[in-house]
Design an enzyme around this catalytic site. Structure first.
Site, short mmCIF file in Angstrom:
data_model
loop_
_atom_site.label_atom_id
_atom_site.label_comp_id
_atom_site.label_asym_id
_atom_site.label_seq_id
_atom_site.Cartn_x
_atom_site.Cartn_y
_atom_site.Cartn_z
N ASP A 1 9.96 34.65 -32.16
CA ASP A 1 9.15 35.62 -32.08
C ASP A 1 9.17 36.69 -30.88
O ASP A 1 10.26 35.72 -29.41
CB ASP A 1 7.77 34.67 -31.81
CG ASP A 1 6.87 34.92 -32.50
OD1 ASP A 1 6.12 35.77 -32.82
OD2 ASP A 1 6.81 33.38 -33.28
N HIS B 1 13.31 25.27 -22.15
CA HIS B 1 12.78 24.34 -22.96
C HIS B 1 12.76 23.47 -23.10
O HIS B 1 12.73 22.39 -21.63
CB HIS B 1 13.30 24.86 -24.65
CG HIS B 1 12.73 24.70 -25.64
ND1 HIS B 1 12.04 23.44 -26.40
CD2 HIS B 1 11.96 25.63 -26.43
CE1 HIS B 1 11.61 23.42 -27.79
NE2 HIS B 1 11.48 25.04 -27.73
N HIS C 1 9.72 21.17 -38.85
CA HIS C 1 10.54 21.11 -39.25
C HIS C 1 10.20 19.93 -40.38
O HIS C 1 10.65 19.63 -40.89
CB HIS C 1 12.06 21.40 -39.06
CG HIS C 1 12.42 22.07 -39.18
ND1 HIS C 1 13.19 23.85 -39.22
CD2 HIS C 1 11.74 22.80 -37.87
CE1 HIS C 1 13.20 24.23 -39.27
NE2 HIS C 1 12.53 24.07 -38.14
#
Length: 425
Positions: A392, A104, A17
C-alpha cells in the site's frame, strides 16, 4: 505475546504467507446469535485490493467459524475463526532474505528469535490484524446488544491534508458520522480526462480539471475544490472507486491526490485516524494500571505502524488553563450527571463517565516502498534495496475497522470486569 484481554480474551495466529490467519476468542457469552455474516463486513472493509490506491494483493478474506457456535448461536466455548491466504507470492521477497527492510521489523525479529518468516513480514505483517478484526466484530455485536455501544472511526488526515476540525464537531461530543456515513461520504469515483494517463494526472497542476465525483454527484478538482458539473461528465467517469474513509469529501479528494502522488513515486505516506465511542456505560476501566485510556492506548499502539495515541483534548489541551479545560457537570436526562463539554474524552480517573470517548492515533508511512534505498545486509555489507511485491502507498483507508475492532475488544473486556464486580457485590 499473541493474546489480549482477560475475561474476553483473544489469541491471534498465522503469518502473512502461510496457509491462513485467524483467532481463538474465549469468553464470548453463550446464547449470542452469531454467523459469518456478522464478521465479514469488517473484514471486507479491511481487506487489500479495495481500489487502485491500495495494494493489488487480491484476497477476499472470507471468514469461516470453525467452533464455538451451533445453529448460529454461541455455546460459551472458545470460538475459532479462520481466513485462508489465497494470493501469496513469497518469491517477491527473495532479494530481501538477507537485507532487512529499512523501518521494518525484519531486523528485530531476526535478532529476537534467530529466525523469521522469509516472506511478507510474518507476524509483523498487517495480515495478522485479520484475527483482531474478526474477534472485534464479535465483541462489538455483544456490546451493541447489551449496551447499545456504537464505535465509529474515520481517516482524519493523510500527509499534509487535515480534515477540518469543525466537521468533526468533537468539542461538543456530538459526532456527525455513522459508520455508513464514513464509507459513503468517504468514497470517491475517479474522473479521468479521455486519453490522460495516471502519470499525467499526477504531474498535472491544472486545478480546473475535474478529478473526483463524490456519492452526492458533486465534482471536485485534485485539491478538493468544488467545480461546476462538466457537460462531458459521462465521458470522464471511470470504474475506479476509492474508499478513502474520510467523511468530508473535499478533504477526501485532496487525500486521494496525495496517495496517488506517492504511488507514482513508489513511495508511501501516513496520517491519522479519529475514533468516537458512544454509549459506553459509566464505570468501565480499572484504577491505576488498567485505566480505560491506558487499555485503549495499549490496544492502538499494538497495531502495526501506529506511532502515537491521544485522547480527549490531547496535546492541545496542554495549552488551556484548568479553569477552561475542566469539564463542568450538568444534570443529565438519564438520572446521572453529564458534562457541559467533554475535553476529558469520556474518561475521568481512568473510568468511563458516560460521555462519548474519543481519541486519535497516528499511523506512519508504510516501510516497504519501491524506491531504491541505500542500506546494509545482515552482515553489514553496503547494498541497495528496491523492494518488489504488492504494498500500500497508504494504509489509512484500511485502518478504521482495525481501530473499531481493537476498541471493541477493550470495551468488552472492561465491561465484563465491571459486570463481574457489580454481580459480586
Amino acid at each position: 505475546m499473541s493474546s489480549f484481554g482477560r475475561l474476553f480474551r483473544v489469541t491471534t495466529f498465522g503469518e502473512s504467507h502461510c496457509k491462513g490467519v485467524g483467532a481463538i476468542i474465549d469468553g464470548v457469552p453463550p446464547g449470542l446469535e452469531l454467523t459469518e455474516a456478522d464478521i465479514q463486513p469488517q473484514l471486507t472493509r479491511r481487506r487489500p485490493g479495495q481500489s487502485k490506491l491500495t495494494t493489488p494483493r487480491d484476497e477476499k478474506d472470507t471468514v469461516v467459524i470453525q467452533s464455538g457456535t451451533e445453529r448460529g448461536v454461541t455455546l460459551g466455548t472458545p470460538i475459532s475463526v479462520f481466513v485462508p491466504n489465497e494470493n501469496v507470492r513469497p518469491q517477491d521477497y527473495s532479494e530481501m532474505s538477507n537485507v532487512p527492510r529499512p523501518g521494518h521489523a525484519d531486523y528485530t525479529y531476526q535478532m529476537k528469535y534467530g529466525t523469521r518468516a522469509s516472506s511478507g513480514g510474518g507476524r509483523a505483517s498487517a495480515r495478522e490484524t485479520i484475527g483482531r478484526v474478526a474477534a472485534g466484530a464479535i465483541a462489538e455485536k455483544w456490546l451493541k446488544q447489551k449496551f447499545d455501544t456504537q464505535i465509529v472511526s474515520w481517516v482524519s488526515s493523510i500527509g499534509h491534508v487535515d480534515m477540518p476540525m469543525p466537521a468533526l464537531n468533537i468539542s461538543t461530543s456530538t459526532p456527525l458520522f455513522t459508520r455508513e456515513d464514513v464509507d459513503r461520504l468517504g468514497t470517491l469515483r475517479i474522473l479521468q480526462i479521455p486519453g490522460q494517463t495516471e502519470a499525467e494526472f499526477v504531474k498535472s497542476i491544472d486545478l480546473k480539471a475535474p478529478a473526483y465525483l463524490d456519492t452526492n454527484n458533486v465534482v471536485y478538482n485534485r485539491q478538493g475544490d468544488v467545480l461546476p458539473t462538466p457537460a462531458n461528465l459521462q465521458a470522464l467517469l471511470t470504474d475506479d472507486l476509492v474508499p478513502v474513509r474520510c467523511p468530508h469529501p473535499p478533504s477526501a479528494c485532496a487525500m486521494a491526490t496525495v496517495i496517488r502522488e506517492c504511488k507514482a513515486d513508489a513511495d508511501s505516506i501516513g496520517g491519522t485516524v479519529t475514533c468516537v465511542i458512544r454509549n459506553a456505560a459509566v464505570g468501565w476501566g480499572e484504577p491505576c494500571f488498567d485505566k480505560m485510556q491506558a487499555m485503549l492506548a495499549h490496544a492502538m499502539l499494538s497495531l502495526p505502524a501506529v506511532k502515537g495515541f491521544q485522547y480527549g483534548s490531547g496535546f492541545e489541551g496542554t495549552r488551556q488553563r484548568g479553569s477552561t479545560h475542566n469539564d463542568a457537570f450538568c444534570t443529565g436526562s438519564n438520572g446521572r450527571l453529564n458534562v457541559v463539554k467533554n475535553d476529558a474524552g469520556g474518561v475521568l480517573g481512568g473510568i468511563t463517565s458516560g460521555a462519548d470517548i474519543y481519541f486519535k492515533i497516528a499511523v506512519k508511512a508504510v516501510s516497504t516502498i519501491g524506491q531504491a534505498q541505500d542500506t546494509v545486509d545482515f552482515d553489514g555489507n553496503s547494498t541497495v534495496l528496491e523492494a518488489k511485491g504488492r504494498h500500500d502507498p497508504c494504509v489509512l483507508p484500511r485502518v478504521p475497522p482495525l481501530v473499531e475492532s481493537m476498541s471493541s475488544l477493550v470495551l468488552a473486556d472492561l465491561a465484563m470486569l465491571q459486570l463481574a464486580r457489580e454481580n459480586y457485590f
